[in-house]
Design an enzyme around this catalytic site. Sequence first.
Site, PDB file in Angstrom:
ATOM      1  N   CYS A   1      -7.405  -5.967  -1.316  1.00 31.56           N
ATOM      2  CA  CYS A   1      -8.368  -5.838  -0.219  1.00 31.56           C
ATOM      3  C   CYS A   1      -8.805  -4.392  -0.017  1.00 31.56           C
ATOM      4  CB  CYS A   1      -7.809  -6.419   1.079  1.00 31.56           C
ATOM      5  SG  CYS A   1      -6.348  -5.554   1.663  1.00 31.56           S
TER       6      CYS A   1
ATOM      7  N   GLU B   1       0.809  -1.210   0.000  1.00 27.23           N
ATOM      8  CA  GLU B   1       0.000   0.000   0.000  1.00 27.23           C
ATOM      9  C   GLU B   1       0.848   1.267   0.000  1.00 27.23           C
ATOM     10  OE1 GLU B   1      -2.673  -0.184   3.345  1.00 27.23           O
ATOM     11  OE2 GLU B   1      -1.146  -0.957   4.685  1.00 27.23           O
TER      12      GLU B   1
ATOM     13  N   ASP C   1      -4.768   3.019   0.348  1.00 26.72           N
ATOM     14  CA  ASP C   1      -3.559   3.761   0.687  1.00 26.72           C
ATOM     15  C   ASP C   1      -2.619   3.875  -0.503  1.00 26.72           C
ATOM     16  OD1 ASP C   1      -3.740   4.700   3.356  1.00 26.72           O
ATOM     17  OD2 ASP C   1      -3.742   2.612   4.018  1.00 26.72           O
TER      18      ASP C   1
END
Length: 600
Positions: free
Chosen positions: A520, A449, A473
């Site tokens: 995710c 991320e 992120d």
Amino acid sequence: MSFQVFGLPVSRGVAIGRAVLVASSRIDVAHYFIDAGRVDAEVSRLRAARDAVAGELSLLKRDLPVEAPAELSALLDVHLMLLHDDSLTGATKQWIVDRHYNAEWALSAQLEVLARQFDEMEDDYLRERKADLEQVVERLLRALARGPEAVLVPVATAGARDFAGEDPLVLVANDIAPADMLQFKGSVFTGFVTDVGGRTSHTAIVARSMDIPAVVGAREASRIIRQDDWLIIDGDNGIVIVDPSPIVLEEYRFRQRQSGLERERLSRLRHTPAVTLDGERVELLANIELPADAKAALEAGAVGVGLFRSEFLFMNREGNLPDEEEQFEAYRAAVEAMQGLPVTIRTVDIGADKPLERMSVHELRHEHALNPALGLRAIRWSLSEPAMFRQQLRAILRASAYGKVRLLIPMIAHVSEVRLTLDALARAKQQLDEAGRPYVDVEVGAMIEVPAAALMLPVFLRYFDFVSIGTNDLIQYTLAIDRADESVAHLYDPWHPAVLSLIGGTIAQARQLGKSVSVCGEMAGDPAFTEILLGMGLRSFSMHPAQIASIKQRVLRADTRKCGQQLEAVLRPDDGFVVAPGRQMPPDSQTGLPAATSML
Ligand code: PEP
Ligand code: MG
């Protein structure tokens, strides 16, 4: 008069109800519903607080030194008058009796009502009396905090039972901290509106996980909407309609019924395996915040948990963090509830817009950390608290004796962090061995991320068994856009070629090196990206349980061979895709994508 407020659509569907304004950041209080049987006791609490403040003010007045200016005594009289005015304590009592708000909430609700009346006054002197009102309310809140604690029922457990037959309620606030949002799970509220926040702020994420229509970043909403106004929250288009006309109301009620039917239709796909038209199997996993969410994951047909955001166990604790035993019980509960399906537990991702204490993003940004998204967050925080980190690792490892557990590390960017993490894990295992506690050698994965991790993936993959791409992120850090800041929300662009190439490169490289890879972040649950991600070679998606059915429908209708072509169109060089000068990038054989390192 009807009017509209515009914001960002963050959680789909339509909610219709009366506005409940929770206090703006002016005064931060806990919001609870009290049981019907506790109403009288709560009113007595309020009365006791009022009497205590009256006593305080009278005493202050009596003890004023002789040389004190006469205005001071007059001011205390004004405060006493405000305190006894029926529009303050009388009306506050009414919020408790009619709505079952706890006294603090009732007070802050009434403060909002009165503050607006003061704001609208023509006379400067009277308008300035608002500050006096706020001081009196603050005194009352302090007196309530000192008084004997009432037995309060948190919103989360109050349910709709006490409100049967009453109008549905929607929540309007300047900002709702993720920790507060969590308390609203399973509550009476059927929709949310906030002034601040971005599409992937954690407040929005929790609203989505509750599958409740929500609009964030609606700027002035909490200022212009009044307590009890009728609202329509259009979570698909980011519109809030205040005081709608009967015809508009009817149109939205129709849409509500339609989306109910659509959900019902999609829920029939629950047991259908997610396989594309060309026979590719796709794994659809669930993101959860609390062990209790595992039930919704199973009901939605998830084949496991791809992201358990363990930090939500650490919130609303007033500094008493859960110990190893409590954490172990929570992880075990999630693992057992998933009945043998894998559960990926992420170590705490505290920091940025998920502070440990109840704090709005606004407060965080302005008072506590210069730049919280770039500060002591996630694995950085865990490594700075080694004893706490080992405690969490032991609790997760112990849960692995009860089902299939995978460990996920957030926000890794440095190899030194990887080494320290693996050392902590080895130490936690050694401690469990010494204590004779059983555990399994769990798979360890890294969240990708931070762009640095995506760009040096092969190095990270030497240490990890799998990776999970946190697109929320990754977008924030690639584009330098605070994901919780509505003023730059228009630049938070998941379609940006730089973002897509980092995601595509990560998927391609992980596959080449034989490591499993999943997404995710919120992109996994957005049907607009299903084909693109399939085209990149992704076969594992993790999302809120409520999103699984519509993504499954997308997968069932997709042909991954055609998805590859779609991907090429999105990443055309003339659209800004960066090709390193002088370097020919051989496309990845499976996905047609260049490898991430070749983009350096
Ligand atoms: C992400 O960043 O995409 C992610 C899944 O983690 P979080 O949203 O909790 O930061
Ligand atoms: Mg993240």
